[in-house]
Motif scaffolding. Structure first.
Motif, PDB file in Angstrom:
ATOM      1  N   GLY A  51      -3.616  -7.661  17.910  1.00 33.01           N
ATOM      2  CA  GLY A  51      -4.484  -6.920  16.999  1.00 33.01           C
ATOM      3  C   GLY A  51      -3.903  -5.636  16.435  1.00 33.01           C
ATOM      4  N   TYR A  52      -2.589  -5.446  16.552  1.00 33.65           N
ATOM      5  CA  TYR A  52      -1.988  -4.218  16.031  1.00 33.65           C
ATOM      6  C   TYR A  52      -1.681  -4.303  14.537  1.00 33.65           C
ATOM      7  CZ  TYR A  52      -1.491  -2.532  20.782  1.00 33.65           C
ATOM      8  OH  TYR A  52      -1.753  -2.105  22.054  1.00 33.65           O
ATOM      9  N   ILE A  53      -1.433  -5.513  14.048  1.00 32.25           N
ATOM     10  CA  ILE A  53      -1.203  -5.698  12.612  1.00 32.25           C
ATOM     11  C   ILE A  53      -2.104  -6.815  12.119  1.00 32.25           C
ATOM     12  CG2 ILE A  53       1.188  -4.862  12.614  1.00 32.25           C
ATOM     13  CD1 ILE A  53       2.099  -7.778  12.638  1.00 32.25           C
ATOM     14  N   GLN A  54      -2.329  -6.864  10.787  1.00 24.55           N
ATOM     15  CA  GLN A  54      -3.246  -7.869  10.249  1.00 24.55           C
ATOM     16  C   GLN A  54      -2.582  -9.220  10.083  1.00 24.55           C
ATOM     17  OE1 GLN A  54      -5.017  -6.255   6.711  1.00 24.55           O
ATOM     18  NE2 GLN A  54      -6.862  -5.697   7.822  1.00 24.55           N
ATOM     19  N   GLY A  55      -1.359  -9.218   9.571  1.00 29.31           N
ATOM     20  CA  GLY A  55      -0.732 -10.508   9.327  1.00 29.31           C
ATOM     21  C   GLY A  55       0.712 -10.355   8.893  1.00 29.31           C
ATOM     22  N   GLY A  63      16.925 -12.536  -3.071  1.00 31.19           N
ATOM     23  CA  GLY A  63      17.622 -13.667  -2.478  1.00 31.19           C
ATOM     24  C   GLY A  63      17.729 -13.631  -0.968  1.00 31.19           C
ATOM     25  N   HIS A  64      17.102 -12.630  -0.324  1.00 34.64           N
ATOM     26  CA  HIS A  64      17.130 -12.552   1.140  1.00 34.64           C
ATOM     27  C   HIS A  64      15.736 -12.778   1.682  1.00 34.64           C
ATOM     28  CE1 HIS A  64      21.234 -11.133   1.399  1.00 34.64           C
ATOM     29  NE2 HIS A  64      20.985 -10.308   0.400  1.00 34.64           N
ATOM     30  N   PRO A  65      15.633 -13.520   2.801  1.00 33.56           N
ATOM     31  CA  PRO A  65      14.309 -13.720   3.394  1.00 33.56           C
ATOM     32  C   PRO A  65      13.792 -12.403   3.980  1.00 33.56           C
ATOM     33  CG  PRO A  65      16.008 -14.719   4.757  1.00 33.56           C
ATOM     34  CD  PRO A  65      16.685 -14.226   3.519  1.00 33.56           C
ATOM     35  N   VAL A  66      12.543 -12.068   3.681  1.00 30.79           N
ATOM     36  CA  VAL A  66      11.924 -10.884   4.270  1.00 30.79           C
ATOM     37  C   VAL A  66      10.568 -11.275   4.847  1.00 30.79           C
ATOM     38  CG1 VAL A  66      13.022  -9.173   2.760  1.00 30.79           C
ATOM     39  CG2 VAL A  66      10.860 -10.214   2.081  1.00 30.79           C
ATOM     40  N   LEU A  67      10.078 -10.443   5.745  1.00 35.58           N
ATOM     41  CA  LEU A  67       8.739 -10.635   6.285  1.00 35.58           C
ATOM     42  C   LEU A  67       7.880  -9.494   5.747  1.00 35.58           C
ATOM     43  CD1 LEU A  67       9.749 -11.392   9.990  1.00 35.58           C
ATOM     44  CD2 LEU A  67       9.005 -13.036   8.272  1.00 35.58           C
ATOM     45  N   LYS A  68       6.775  -9.842   5.116  1.00 32.85           N
ATOM     46  CA  LYS A  68       5.847  -8.819   4.630  1.00 32.85           C
ATOM     47  C   LYS A  68       4.761  -8.652   5.680  1.00 32.85           C
ATOM     48  CE  LYS A  68       6.552  -8.938  -0.320  1.00 32.85           C
ATOM     49  NZ  LYS A  68       7.636  -7.973  -0.258  1.00 32.85           N
ATOM     50  N   VAL A  69       4.687  -7.456   6.244  1.00 32.07           N
ATOM     51  CA  VAL A  69       3.767  -7.176   7.338  1.00 32.07           C
ATOM     52  C   VAL A  69       2.569  -6.403   6.810  1.00 32.07           C
ATOM     53  CG1 VAL A  69       3.544  -6.116   9.622  1.00 32.07           C
ATOM     54  CG2 VAL A  69       5.764  -6.979   8.859  1.00 32.07           C
ATOM     55  N   GLN A  70       1.368  -6.951   7.023  1.00 30.03           N
ATOM     56  CA  GLN A  70       0.155  -6.235   6.632  1.00 30.03           C
ATOM     57  C   GLN A  70      -0.279  -5.346   7.786  1.00 30.03           C
ATOM     58  OE1 GLN A  70      -1.086  -9.935   5.865  1.00 30.03           O
ATOM     59  NE2 GLN A  70      -1.417  -9.746   3.661  1.00 30.03           N
ATOM     60  N   LEU A  71      -0.251  -4.041   7.540  1.00 25.19           N
ATOM     61  CA  LEU A  71      -0.599  -3.086   8.580  1.00 25.19           C
ATOM     62  C   LEU A  71      -2.119  -3.031   8.746  1.00 25.19           C
ATOM     63  CD1 LEU A  71       1.913  -0.253   7.666  1.00 25.19           C
ATOM     64  CD2 LEU A  71       2.216  -2.191   9.193  1.00 25.19           C
TER      65      LEU A  71
END
Length: 139
Positions: A51-55, A63-71
């Motif tokens: 439960g610290y982050i939403q998703g 061209g690079h894979p990234v992770l988008k973190v919903q705070l």
């Protein structure tokens, strides 16, 4: 180059992840981008379950894979995460046996361990009877 654009290798990707999250919370951002890796995805999965982050969403930037973190914030825009600490670093690895698994803030926080059965929280690894490398703690 854009402001804040990084060049070169990050020697400690987990530290980098924690710092980016912390900075994002401090600046009240909704979404933070981090370079993708399996380890980071697992760390973020645990943070989401706790439960610290939403998703987290996988994406591609330049061209690079990234992770988008919903705070995630609680009422009055307070960040869910009040603190994070890298425990095991490349220069000094920290391994614990089942008896020495740390309690973070008396069980309020969570320690993330890398065990032989994958990443898990301090509680899960106690339950599974596994020690491992203490990657970080979050509270």
């Amino acid at each position: 180059k854009n402001v804040g654009e990084r060049v070169g290798m990050v020697t400690d990707p987990i530290s980098d992840l924690l710092v980016r999250l912390q900075n994002g919370f401090r600046r009240r951002h909704d979404v933070v981008s981090v370079p993708a890796s399996r380890l980071k995805r697992e760390v973020l999965r645990i943070l989401q379950n706790e439960g610290y982050i939403q998703g987290v969403q996988a994406d591609v930037a330049d061209g690079h894979p990234v992770l988008k973190v919903q705070l995630r914030y609680v009422a009055e825009g307070q960040p869910m995460v009040t603190g994070m600490q890298r425990v095991s670093k490349p220069g000094r690895r920290v391994y614990v046996g089942i008896k020495d698994i740390p309690r973070v803030k008396n069980g309020i926080g969570v320690a993330i361990l890398s065990t032989s059965k994958g990443l898990m929280t301090d509680q899960d690894s106690r339950r599974a009877g596994l020690g491992g490398e203490v990657l970080c703690s979050v509270w």
